[in-house]
Design a protein around this motif. Structure first.
Motif, PDB file in Angstrom:
ATOM      1  N   SER A 111      -4.696 -27.282 -42.747  1.00 50.05           N
ATOM      2  CA  SER A 111      -4.901 -26.622 -43.998  1.00 50.05           C
ATOM      3  C   SER A 111      -3.016 -25.608 -44.598  1.00 50.05           C
ATOM      4  O   SER A 111      -3.601 -24.880 -45.236  1.00 50.05           O
ATOM      5  CB  SER A 111      -5.957 -26.202 -44.651  1.00 50.05           C
ATOM      6  OG  SER A 111      -6.282 -25.000 -43.051  1.00 50.05           O
ATOM      7  N   PHE A 112      -3.026 -25.356 -42.817  1.00 47.94           N
ATOM      8  CA  PHE A 112      -2.061 -23.831 -42.917  1.00 47.94           C
ATOM      9  C   PHE A 112      -0.774 -24.942 -42.911  1.00 47.94           C
ATOM     10  O   PHE A 112       0.500 -24.450 -42.880  1.00 47.94           O
ATOM     11  CB  PHE A 112      -2.353 -23.362 -41.776  1.00 47.94           C
ATOM     12  CG  PHE A 112      -3.707 -22.414 -42.214  1.00 47.94           C
ATOM     13  CD1 PHE A 112      -2.967 -21.039 -42.874  1.00 47.94           C
ATOM     14  CD2 PHE A 112      -4.797 -22.586 -41.535  1.00 47.94           C
ATOM     15  CE1 PHE A 112      -4.572 -20.555 -43.347  1.00 47.94           C
ATOM     16  CE2 PHE A 112      -5.898 -22.059 -42.028  1.00 47.94           C
ATOM     17  CZ  PHE A 112      -5.767 -20.918 -43.160  1.00 47.94           C
ATOM     18  N   SER A 113      -0.797 -25.974 -43.373  1.00 47.62           N
ATOM     19  CA  SER A 113       0.648 -26.804 -42.877  1.00 47.62           C
ATOM     20  C   SER A 113       1.184 -26.702 -42.162  1.00 47.62           C
ATOM     21  O   SER A 113       2.364 -26.666 -41.249  1.00 47.62           O
ATOM     22  CB  SER A 113       1.808 -26.226 -44.013  1.00 47.62           C
ATOM     23  OG  SER A 113       1.394 -26.754 -45.384  1.00 47.62           O
ATOM     24  N   VAL A 114       0.367 -26.438 -40.391  1.00 51.44           N
ATOM     25  CA  VAL A 114       0.803 -26.812 -39.121  1.00 51.44           C
ATOM     26  C   VAL A 114       0.678 -27.942 -38.432  1.00 51.44           C
ATOM     27  O   VAL A 114      -0.887 -28.573 -38.900  1.00 51.44           O
ATOM     28  CB  VAL A 114      -0.250 -26.468 -37.933  1.00 51.44           C
ATOM     29  CG1 VAL A 114      -0.146 -25.726 -36.425  1.00 51.44           C
ATOM     30  CG2 VAL A 114       0.489 -23.989 -38.259  1.00 51.44           C
ATOM     31  N   ILE A 115       1.759 -28.558 -38.049  1.00 45.80           N
ATOM     32  CA  ILE A 115       1.437 -29.610 -37.394  1.00 45.80           C
ATOM     33  C   ILE A 115       1.582 -29.311 -35.328  1.00 45.80           C
ATOM     34  O   ILE A 115       2.042 -28.557 -35.307  1.00 45.80           O
ATOM     35  CB  ILE A 115       2.067 -30.524 -36.930  1.00 45.80           C
ATOM     36  CG1 ILE A 115       2.521 -30.878 -39.082  1.00 45.80           C
ATOM     37  CG2 ILE A 115       1.982 -32.083 -36.313  1.00 45.80           C
ATOM     38  CD1 ILE A 115       1.403 -31.426 -39.158  1.00 45.80           C
ATOM     39  N   PRO A 117      10.463 -35.279 -38.369  1.00 47.27           N
ATOM     40  CA  PRO A 117       9.312 -34.454 -38.550  1.00 47.27           C
ATOM     41  C   PRO A 117       8.395 -35.106 -37.743  1.00 47.27           C
ATOM     42  O   PRO A 117       8.156 -36.370 -37.776  1.00 47.27           O
ATOM     43  CB  PRO A 117       9.607 -33.222 -39.253  1.00 47.27           C
ATOM     44  CG  PRO A 117      10.614 -34.271 -39.976  1.00 47.27           C
ATOM     45  CD  PRO A 117      11.529 -35.371 -39.685  1.00 47.27           C
ATOM     46  N   ASN A 118       7.020 -34.748 -37.415  1.00 50.22           N
ATOM     47  CA  ASN A 118       5.990 -34.942 -36.778  1.00 50.22           C
ATOM     48  C   ASN A 118       5.393 -34.264 -37.856  1.00 50.22           C
ATOM     49  O   ASN A 118       5.801 -33.751 -38.923  1.00 50.22           O
ATOM     50  CB  ASN A 118       5.515 -33.622 -36.225  1.00 50.22           C
ATOM     51  CG  ASN A 118       5.889 -34.270 -34.541  1.00 50.22           C
ATOM     52  OD1 ASN A 118       6.452 -35.349 -34.160  1.00 50.22           O
ATOM     53  ND2 ASN A 118       6.219 -33.390 -33.624  1.00 50.22           N
ATOM     54  N   THR A 119       4.235 -34.954 -38.346  1.00 53.65           N
ATOM     55  CA  THR A 119       3.625 -35.447 -39.200  1.00 53.65           C
ATOM     56  C   THR A 119       2.387 -35.283 -38.727  1.00 53.65           C
ATOM     57  O   THR A 119       1.853 -35.476 -38.177  1.00 53.65           O
ATOM     58  CB  THR A 119       3.901 -36.601 -40.176  1.00 53.65           C
ATOM     59  OG1 THR A 119       3.470 -37.809 -39.221  1.00 53.65           O
ATOM     60  CG2 THR A 119       5.287 -36.876 -40.546  1.00 53.65           C
TER      61      THR A 119
END
Length: 259
Positions: A107-111, A160-162
């Protein structure tokens, strides 16, 4: 203790301090990244508590010198499960909390980029908190690493990781919880105390075992989960049936309520 990404010190039975291994840019980045992630997410019951971040000014701007994390006396989830008998009720609670934690960070765009049960801490209430964000990815900052083979979605590692790569690793993390071992752990050779054997084991793991696991995943060949609690959720994560971690959590909660 010297870890892969940082030196780790227990200060006062209340605080764990993580310090860069050296002053080089490469060694500084994991600590900077971890501080950045904790600052982005803030305080949340599913996330390890960051107590403080130390920094100083240099000609390259503010540089993070250390990150202080709350000390959790029960340790990480891997250690706790090895030392204690886990009831089905507790395992069910943790299954849901692992899902919840990944929903929070996404939800914070952290992977997270290295999900595994060793990355979860057990707090005093026997609730789980996700930590170890030193290789994580966030907006404008590519990941500094990726998962071990047992948790890794085969892909172009230059990209990039997703969320999808995290969700695949989420499946392996949930498998660890219910199976008590990592996927395909039986492929590892027997442990030895002999240094030469240990070196040979590591080399074999990287060159042979990791390749074999990746090939199995590419063929959509996964460990059998039919005998484990909520194997359908685990398999759904591996097969890419959930577009988001929130979808996986919603599926878990809806199907649990109909059982």
């Amino acid at each position: 203790m010297i870890g892969i990404f940082a030196k780790v010190y227990l200060l006062d039975r209340k605080t764990v301090r993580k310090v860069p291994r050296s002053e080089s840019e490469e060694d500084m980045q994991p600590t900077i990244r971890e501080a950045m992630i904790y600052n982005t997410i803030g305080v949340h019951p599913r996330i390890a508590e960051c107590l403080s971040r130390g920094s100083d000014r240099s000609d390259r701007g503010d540089r993070v010198k250390f990150v202080d994390i709350k000390f959790y006396r029960h340790g990480d989830l891997t250690s706790y499960c090895q030392k204690n008998s886990i009831t089905s009720e507790l395992q069910s609670k943790w299954f849901q909390q692992i899902l919840e934690a990944v929903v929070v960070i996404h939800s914070f765009s952290v992977i997270h980029s290295d999900l595994a049960i060793r990355q979860f801490f057990v707090d005093d209430n026997l609730d789980l908190r996700l930590g170890d964000f030193n290789s994580s990815q966030c907006a404008g900052h590519p990941a500094l690493g990726y998962e071990k083979a047992s948790h890794c979605l085969p892909r172009d590692y230059e990209l990039p990781n997703t969320e999808s790569t995290d969700i695949f690793a989420l499946g392996s993390t949930l498998y660890e919880l219910v199976a008590g071992k990592a996927p395909y752990s039986e492929l590892n050779v027997a442990e030895s105390d002999d240094p030469k054997s240990i070196k040979a084991q590591i080399q074999r793991q990287h060159k042979v075992i990791d390749f074999e696991i990746e090939e199995r995943y590419k063929r959509q060949q996964f460990p059998d989960v039919t005998c484990y609690q909520r194997g359908d959720v685990i398999l759904g994560c591996w097969r890419g049936q959930f577009a988001t971690a929130a979808d996986a959590l919603d599926f878990y909660l809806r199907s649990r309520n109909t059982m």
